[in-house]
Every structure is written in structure tokens, then in C-alpha cells.
Design an enzyme around this catalytic site. Structure first.
Site, PDB file in Angstrom:
ATOM      1  N   GLU A 132      -9.626  -0.155   4.444  1.00  0.00           N
ATOM      2  CA  GLU A 132      -8.937  -0.820   5.042  1.00  0.00           C
ATOM      3  C   GLU A 132      -9.396  -2.414   5.458  1.00  0.00           C
ATOM      4  O   GLU A 132      -9.338  -2.828   6.650  1.00  0.00           O
ATOM      5  CB  GLU A 132      -8.325  -0.271   6.460  1.00  0.00           C
ATOM      6  CG  GLU A 132      -7.890   1.131   6.240  1.00  0.00           C
ATOM      7  CD  GLU A 132      -7.209   1.711   7.436  1.00  0.00           C
ATOM      8  OE1 GLU A 132      -6.007   2.603   7.407  1.00  0.00           O
ATOM      9  OE2 GLU A 132      -7.727   1.480   8.565  1.00  0.00           O
ATOM     10  N   GLU A 137      -4.035   7.012   2.209  1.00  0.00           N
ATOM     11  CA  GLU A 137      -3.853   7.775   3.688  1.00  0.00           C
ATOM     12  C   GLU A 137      -2.553   7.906   4.120  1.00  0.00           C
ATOM     13  O   GLU A 137      -1.839   7.000   3.821  1.00  0.00           O
ATOM     14  CB  GLU A 137      -4.863   7.000   4.781  1.00  0.00           C
ATOM     15  CG  GLU A 137      -6.339   6.873   4.472  1.00  0.00           C
ATOM     16  CD  GLU A 137      -7.127   5.977   5.442  1.00  0.00           C
ATOM     17  OE1 GLU A 137      -6.631   5.992   6.648  1.00  0.00           O
ATOM     18  OE2 GLU A 137      -8.047   5.641   5.466  1.00  0.00           O
TER      19      GLU A 137
END
Length: 472
Positions: free
Chosen positions: A245, A365
């Protein structure tokens, strides 16, 4: 168990039974074609002389080749993943802490449990950390200084994954402070006397970038002490992820993060041209696509330096990545708005992967927290079904929806690690059934598609009803 759960389990058992019946009927009807036919439509032999076969294994119909148990690299072909030139749409999971648990013999067994349970519901790809920077049980204690026992634990994780036919996405560092990440790299830079004022200096300072490159080089060139296979040569590894991320909020233009991605993707490929590479993005749209920012969950998302399409138009990046967290991006309270957002978010990224990027996209995710206000298992099941149905709609067309990885799979007796998103299959039978059914559909599709496409078979097959039946 609620009435809804009873109803769902009945449907699952029903369709599993129909599925196995189709498998048996197919074998009975087609076995002579597979072995004896030599011409025209009925010639299903490979051009290289290897005969196709059809088998039933672990309750899943599989089409492959004789002696086709080779564990080979996953590759990208256009907008699809392939293994042995056959489609490989994935259903996967996250369990980030596998390396740390593998260090200690008292917890190492939990690593095996994770892979056993993942395999039991047909999950084929796991995502985990190949880093722990300067923290407790650190892999990298300081720049280029490693704890060999922790590295051996990562070796064990990779070797154990292979035993259960699960491939790994290995992430190489973190945007967040957990397990060290970019903040730890900047601390090391400051300790070396450099004038660093922000954690985002990770993306631009030459020495800090070299720290990261050194870690990449060390991991990719690591020789596994269990298997004796160098990581960069190991087909167990599905892909390298540059960072979990990545964000660079200090530069909303996105230029700083873009330059880092361009440099590091090529660097990884210079060491390991065999494996796939992805960035690890959450998938927000940025300044280069003002017409797409409407799909972002909020206006702040376009101010964190991420630019989904631009970031993925980079040499060395093989597939796109995006995450799905309606409960932290849209509203922490369970809301009717979550599901429409998930559908629109996914569809937009799948279309961009197909039309603008020409590559697969993996939703690396997704999940919903049990700590959210208004949470219940039924909503989680609806969310999972929505993700899976959206991907199947792409799969049916041979599209760019390459797969998804739930956040996150836990074995029993690890509740103290639960961030609210943990799924313990034995405690979540209805969710487990949804995961398993999706795995079976993808496995069937991968096999059926290779049958239909690779050998040019045009005959309508009853398994299509199972693959595309929409009653979840």
C-alpha cells in the site's frame, strides 16, 4: 446456525453434487475420445503428442496433461495469468505474519495449519511479508544485516507453501510502520547522518533507496535452506510486490511515487526477469485521470500520491493491484452504500486493466471488520459473494479480473492477532462454503477453458451451468 445459513449450505451441497455428477458423466462420455480419437473435433491430442486427460482430484474436476504435475512459473499472457500456457484465475488469501510465526517452534505449526486450511477450500495464492525491518524478530536488523534464523523461517514458509500447492505473493516492505517499513528505512538514514524530514523521503533519497535495493537483491538471491532453490528461480513465488500500500501524501502530484515505481520495478526485473512484479497499490485514481476520480471512495484518496493507471503504465510491472475496504474508506458503519461501491470500484478497475493497461488486475486485499458498527456474518457473506460474482463476470469473458485475496485467513487459537478481519474457517462455515464454491468454479473454469480453447473444442459442456450459475 441461522435459517439463511442452512439454506445456503443446502444450495452448496446441491451444486457440489450436481458438479460431481457432471464430472462423472463427462468422464464416461469422453474417455474414448481422449484416448482413441485421432482426427477432427474428436482429436484432443496436443500438437506435441501429449494426450489430454480428465481426472477427479480432491473433489475438483481437473483437465490437464499426463504427467502434468510440473510446478512451473506463473506467467502473464495478455490480460490473463497462465501456468503451462493454461489459464490461471486465482482465489487467494492474506496471512502477513507467517515468517514471524515460523521463527519459533512453538508457533511454526500455525504456518502449516494456514496452508492446510487454505488448500482445503481451494485457495491457490497466499500473500505474506518478506520483510520485518528493525522490529521484534526482525529479518533485516539494520541495512543489509540479517538474522539468519528469521531468514530460515521465511525459507520454511516458502517450502511449506509448495507442499500444499499454494503460490506466494511476497511483499518487500511496508508503507505503514508495522514491521518497520518506510519509516524504519528513514530512521536508518537519519542514524547515518542524513537530513531526512519526512518518511516520504524513502521514495527519493539516494541512500535510503539503496537500502531498499540491497534488501531486494538479498531476498531475490536467497538460496532456500530447505529446498536449495534460489528464490528468483522458485515457481512457488507467484510475484514480487514492491510495497504494501505505497502512498506519498507529501506529493499529491504523484511524481515522486511514480519515479520510485519506475526505478524499482526495473531493478527487480534486472535481478529476476522470470517472476511477475506488481506494485501493491490500493488503487486510487489520481491527477492523470480526472474522469476516474469519481470512483474513489472520497476526495482525500486522490491526494495521497497514488495514480492507478499511470502507476501501472510502467516498464517491469506485470499486473495491476487494488484493494477493497468500503468499511474504512466509505463508512466504518455497515451501510447499504458499501455493496454498490464495491461493484463500481471493481468494475472500473477491471475495465481499466483491460482497456488502458492490457494486463490482469488482482484485488490483493478485501474484507470487512467484525468490529464495524452493524457488522454481521450475513453482510460479510454478501460482500464476499459480490467480489466473487464480479470477478466471475470477468472470467466468463476471459477478462482482466485475475483474482482476489481475502484479508485475512487465520488458523484456530490466534484470536489475539485478529484485527477484526480474520476468518477462521472452522468458525465461519457459511463464509467457508462461499470461498470453497468460488474456488471450485475457478478451477473448473481454468480447466474447461484450457479444454475449449487449447484444443478448439466447441461442444457445449454441462459444466458451464456450474461455472456460471448465479445462485450464491
Amino acid at each position: 446456525m441461522s435459517a439463511d445459513e442452512h439454506k445456503f449450505r443446502f444450495k452448496t451441497i446441491f451444486w457440489d453434487s450436481i458438479y460431481m455428477l457432471f464430472c462423472l458423466v463427462f468422464v464416461a462420455e469422453n474417455l474414448s475420445y481422449l484416448v482413441f480419437s485421432v482426427n477432427g473435433y474428436e482429436n484432443l491430442d496436443r500438437s506435441d503428442g501429449e494426450l489430454a486427460y480428465f481426472s477427479i482430484k480432491h473433489g475438483i474436476c481437473e483437465i490437464g496433461e499426463m504427467e502434468d504435475d510440473a510446478w512451473t512459473m506463473v506467467q502473464k499472457k495478455g490480460n490473463q495469468f497462465v501456468v503451462n500456457d493454461q489459464p490461471f484465475y486465482i482465489n487467494g488469501f492474506n496471512t502477513y505474519w507467517l515468517m514471524v510465526f515460523a521463527v519459533d517452534q512453538s508457533t511454526r505449526g500455525k504456518v502449516t495449519e494456514v496452508f492446510q486450511q487454505a488448500s482445503s477450500v481451494g485457495l491457490t495464492v497466499g500473500r505474506t511479508w518478506a520483510f520485518n525491518d528493525g522490529q521484534w524478530r526482525a529479518l533485516q536488523k539494520s541495512p543489509s544485516v540479517y538474522d539468519e534464523e528469521v531468514f530460515k523461517a521465511l525459507d520454511f514458509v516458502v517450502s511449506e507453501a509448495k507442499k500444499y500447492k499454494i503460490r506466494l505473493i511476497l511483499s518487500l516492505t511496508n508503507n505503514w510502520d508495522d514491521y518497520g517499513g518506510k519509516a524504519q528505512y528513514v530512521k536508518w538514514g537519519k542514524a547515518a547522518g542524513f537530513n531526512l524530514t519526512s518518511d516520504d523521503d524513502f521514495f527519493s533519497h539516494p541512500t535510503v533507496k539503496n537500502y531498499y535495493k540491497a534488501h531486494v537483491k538479498t531476498v531475490l538471491n536467497r538460496v532456500n535452506t530447505v529446498t536449495n532453490i534460489t528464490y528468483k528461480d522458485d515457481p512457488t513465488i507467484f510475484a514480487w510486490e514492491l510495497m504494501n500500500e505505497p502512498r506519498c501524501a507529501s506529493d499529491p502530484s504523484g511524481d515522486k511515487l511514480q519515479a520510485w515505481i519506475e526505478e524499482m520495478a526495473v531493478y527487480v526485473k534486472s535481478i529476476d526477469p522470470k517472476h511477475l512484479v506488481e506494485i501493491g497499490l490500493e488503487g486510487f485514481y489520481g491527477p492523470s485521470t480526472p474522469n476516474k476520480v469519481q470512483f474513489n471512495p472520497n476526495t482525500a484518496a486522490q491526494q495521497v500520491g497514488i495514480d492507478f493507471i499511470r502507476n501501472h503504465q510502467v516498464l517491469g510491472v506485470d499486473f495491476a493491484s487494488a484493494h477493497i475496504y468500503a468499511d474504512s474508506w466509505v463508512s466504518e458503519e455497515i451501510s447499504d452504500a458499501h455493496i454498490p461501491f464495491v461493484k463500481a470500484w471493481m468494475q472500473s478497475h477491471i475495465e481499466d486493466a483491460e482497456n488502458a493497461l492490457g494486463m490482469p488486475v488482482v484485488f490483493g486485499e478485501f474484507g470487512v471488520s467484525s468490529k464495524d458498527s452493524g457488522y454481521n456474518t450475513s453482510f460479510r457473506n454478501t460482500l464476499f459473494s459480490t467480489v466473487y460474482k464480479t470477478l466471475l463476470n470477468s472470467t466468463k469473458k476471459g477478462g482482466s479480473g485475475g483474482g482476489s485475496l481475502l484479508w485475512q485467513l487465520f488458523p484456530e487459537a490466534t484470536d489475539y492477532m485478529d484485527d477484526g478481519y480474520a476468518i477462521v474457517l472452522s468458525k465461519s462455515p457459511s463464509t467457508s462454503d462461499i470461498i470453497s464454491l468460488h474456488s471450485k468454479r475457478l478451477t473448473t473454469f481454468n480447466s474447461f477453458c484450457s479444454w475449449k480453447c487449447h484444443w478448439g473444442c466447441k461442444k457445449k459442456h454441462p459444466l458451464e451451468t456450474f461455472i456460471y450459475h448465479d445462485d450464491l
